[in-house]
Motif scaffolding. Sequence first.
Motif, PDB file in Angstrom:
ATOM      1  N   ALA A 207       0.883  -1.004   0.075  1.00  0.00           N
ATOM      2  CA  ALA A 207       0.006   0.003   0.065  1.00  0.00           C
ATOM      3  C   ALA A 207       0.763   1.101  -0.067  1.00  0.00           C
ATOM      4  O   ALA A 207       2.227   1.122  -0.103  1.00  0.00           O
ATOM      5  CB  ALA A 207      -0.977  -0.046   1.334  1.00  0.00           C
TER       6      ALA A 207
ATOM      7  N   GLN B  24      -0.846   1.488   6.315  1.00  0.00           N
ATOM      8  CA  GLN B  24      -1.918   1.115   5.302  1.00  0.00           C
ATOM      9  C   GLN B  24      -2.063  -0.575   4.954  1.00  0.00           C
ATOM     10  O   GLN B  24      -2.788  -1.179   4.867  1.00  0.00           O
ATOM     11  CB  GLN B  24      -2.027   2.102   4.167  1.00  0.00           C
ATOM     12  CG  GLN B  24      -2.452   3.456   4.555  1.00  0.00           C
ATOM     13  CD  GLN B  24      -2.292   4.328   3.403  1.00  0.00           C
ATOM     14  OE1 GLN B  24      -1.671   3.934   2.232  1.00  0.00           O
ATOM     15  NE2 GLN B  24      -3.105   5.316   3.204  1.00  0.00           N
TER      16      GLN B  24
ATOM     17  N   LEU C 225      -4.456  -3.435   5.796  1.00  0.00           N
ATOM     18  CA  LEU C 225      -4.745  -4.853   4.716  1.00  0.00           C
ATOM     19  C   LEU C 225      -4.581  -6.032   4.945  1.00  0.00           C
ATOM     20  O   LEU C 225      -5.534  -7.087   4.717  1.00  0.00           O
ATOM     21  CB  LEU C 225      -4.285  -4.385   3.447  1.00  0.00           C
ATOM     22  CG  LEU C 225      -4.720  -2.759   2.883  1.00  0.00           C
ATOM     23  CD1 LEU C 225      -4.049  -2.625   1.585  1.00  0.00           C
ATOM     24  CD2 LEU C 225      -6.281  -2.576   2.771  1.00  0.00           C
TER      25      LEU C 225
ATOM     26  N   HIS D 176     -10.750  -6.119  -0.346  1.00  0.00           N
ATOM     27  CA  HIS D 176     -11.308  -5.345  -1.473  1.00  0.00           C
ATOM     28  C   HIS D 176     -10.621  -5.612  -2.869  1.00  0.00           C
ATOM     29  O   HIS D 176      -9.470  -5.200  -2.932  1.00  0.00           O
ATOM     30  CB  HIS D 176     -11.391  -3.879  -1.315  1.00  0.00           C
ATOM     31  CG  HIS D 176     -12.342  -3.700  -0.306  1.00  0.00           C
ATOM     32  ND1 HIS D 176     -13.899  -3.746  -0.195  1.00  0.00           N
ATOM     33  CD2 HIS D 176     -12.157  -3.344   1.014  1.00  0.00           C
ATOM     34  CE1 HIS D 176     -14.406  -3.629   1.037  1.00  0.00           C
ATOM     35  NE2 HIS D 176     -13.207  -3.136   1.826  1.00  0.00           N
TER      36      HIS D 176
ATOM     37  N   GLU E 102     -10.337  -3.679  -5.909  1.00  0.00           N
ATOM     38  CA  GLU E 102      -9.684  -2.566  -6.208  1.00  0.00           C
ATOM     39  C   GLU E 102      -8.252  -2.460  -5.523  1.00  0.00           C
ATOM     40  O   GLU E 102      -7.218  -2.168  -6.156  1.00  0.00           O
ATOM     41  CB  GLU E 102     -10.466  -1.419  -6.121  1.00  0.00           C
ATOM     42  CG  GLU E 102     -11.626  -1.374  -7.329  1.00  0.00           C
ATOM     43  CD  GLU E 102     -11.101  -1.692  -8.682  1.00  0.00           C
ATOM     44  OE1 GLU E 102     -10.023  -1.103  -9.144  1.00  0.00           O
ATOM     45  OE2 GLU E 102     -11.831  -2.265  -9.714  1.00  0.00           O
ATOM     46  N   GLU E 103      -8.282  -2.620  -4.436  1.00  0.00           N
ATOM     47  CA  GLU E 103      -7.267  -2.598  -3.355  1.00  0.00           C
ATOM     48  C   GLU E 103      -6.286  -3.527  -3.649  1.00  0.00           C
ATOM     49  O   GLU E 103      -4.899  -3.602  -3.507  1.00  0.00           O
ATOM     50  CB  GLU E 103      -7.776  -2.558  -1.761  1.00  0.00           C
ATOM     51  CG  GLU E 103      -8.433  -1.216  -1.489  1.00  0.00           C
ATOM     52  CD  GLU E 103      -8.759  -1.102  -0.070  1.00  0.00           C
ATOM     53  OE1 GLU E 103      -8.933  -2.172   0.593  1.00  0.00           O
ATOM     54  OE2 GLU E 103      -8.711  -0.135   0.691  1.00  0.00           O
ATOM     55  N   ARG E 104      -6.802  -5.006  -3.920  1.00  0.00           N
ATOM     56  CA  ARG E 104      -5.848  -5.907  -4.137  1.00  0.00           C
ATOM     57  C   ARG E 104      -4.999  -5.645  -5.702  1.00  0.00           C
ATOM     58  O   ARG E 104      -3.890  -6.026  -5.976  1.00  0.00           O
ATOM     59  CB  ARG E 104      -6.611  -7.106  -4.376  1.00  0.00           C
ATOM     60  CG  ARG E 104      -5.690  -8.617  -4.508  1.00  0.00           C
ATOM     61  CD  ARG E 104      -6.253  -9.666  -4.085  1.00  0.00           C
ATOM     62  NE  ARG E 104      -7.392  -9.868  -4.771  1.00  0.00           N
ATOM     63  CZ  ARG E 104      -7.914 -10.908  -5.753  1.00  0.00           C
ATOM     64  NH1 ARG E 104      -6.893 -11.965  -5.796  1.00  0.00           N
ATOM     65  NH2 ARG E 104      -8.786 -11.078  -6.051  1.00  0.00           N
TER      66      ARG E 104
ATOM     67  N   HIS F 185      -4.376  -2.772  -6.954  1.00  0.00           N
ATOM     68  CA  HIS F 185      -3.556  -1.550  -6.413  1.00  0.00           C
ATOM     69  C   HIS F 185      -1.963  -2.386  -5.693  1.00  0.00           C
ATOM     70  O   HIS F 185      -1.221  -1.981  -5.985  1.00  0.00           O
ATOM     71  CB  HIS F 185      -4.043  -0.516  -5.595  1.00  0.00           C
ATOM     72  CG  HIS F 185      -3.376   0.479  -5.214  1.00  0.00           C
ATOM     73  ND1 HIS F 185      -2.914   1.359  -6.335  1.00  0.00           N
ATOM     74  CD2 HIS F 185      -2.784   1.209  -3.968  1.00  0.00           C
ATOM     75  CE1 HIS F 185      -2.090   2.452  -5.995  1.00  0.00           C
ATOM     76  NE2 HIS F 185      -2.126   2.321  -4.498  1.00  0.00           N
ATOM     77  N   SER F 186      -2.426  -3.350  -4.810  1.00  0.00           N
ATOM     78  CA  SER F 186      -1.365  -3.834  -4.309  1.00  0.00           C
ATOM     79  C   SER F 186      -0.560  -4.677  -5.437  1.00  0.00           C
ATOM     80  O   SER F 186       0.783  -4.666  -5.317  1.00  0.00           O
ATOM     81  CB  SER F 186      -1.826  -5.167  -3.130  1.00  0.00           C
ATOM     82  OG  SER F 186      -0.708  -5.718  -2.564  1.00  0.00           O
TER      83      SER F 186
END
Length: 330
Positions: free
Chosen positions: A224, A229, A233, A310, A312-314, A316-317
């Motif tokens: 992140a 952050q 997660l 989530h 979208e966060e994955r 992004h990761s």
Amino acid sequence: MIPLSILELARVTEDVGPGQAINNARDLAGHAEKLGYHRIWVAEHHNMPGIASAATSIVLAHIAGGTSTIRVGAGGIMLPNHAPYIIAEQFGTLERLFPGRIDLGLGRAPGTDQMTLRALRRSPEASDSFPQDVLELQAYLAPAGREQRIQAVPAAGTNVPLWILGSSNFGAMLAAELGLPYAFASHFAPDMLLQALEIYRHRFKPSHQQARPYTMVGVNVIAAETDAQAHRLATTQQMSFTNMFRGNRGLSQPPIDDIETYWTPMEKAQAMRMLARSVIGSPETVRAGLEALVQETGADELIIVSDVYHHEERLHSIRLIAEAVGLKPA
């Protein structure tokens, strides 16, 4: 940086059902392909409400159909659950549909509990024949002989590359004896990682498939913008492991602010032992952690689990991870 790949769990969450979980896996594979990841694998698990990849070959077909260059494979098929002939047919078919892109990783654990194993009509002793089953499967994938009466159609001659998966010395010794690449599951069973890699490299015998040892190391990676952050997660995966110890293999849960309020000291110790090979943080932290892991293990490839709640966060990761280690976009 060495090749970087992804192990996909097709996570069913409190907000995402099985169908969407599988579609998310396909979407993630497309993003990973563009970012320069080498391969994406899917694991076989049964009777686990939080994982939608039980019908592994079908999920792989869906993922491969949504991509064009990234390698797609099983990480792995639990061979004691199946007749080698059936697995040859399935993965030979995948290879015919997506030539040059299919991998077949093989494990000897059941990937489930004893009651479900009985539902699969397999006995616990089925794992005893794992080495022989691997050889039988390999023979079905090889070109058929002139007098061969039983062929795995359309698998014969596809020579789908096999991998041995493991978390102990047994898999290392078998992979070395058969001259196959070896993937170690240090993302959940890290204790014997270095010992198993040493055994594999020392005992390796060249084969038609593999001239030299090739190792892939599993590692949990969550990235992140900041360390704080990323650690938030990571509580999703930490809760999943805690729930497993409690006998509750439920759906993936959204991250929480303070994991210390969720687990007991004993559960924390158990979870952190299994998650010891984790790299969690900002891109700078991730880069340093993965470089240190490669230096320590001498791995030829890393396969990451980025278990973020989530979608979208994955995404992004995995993008931050790719940028951190300098993957070249496709």
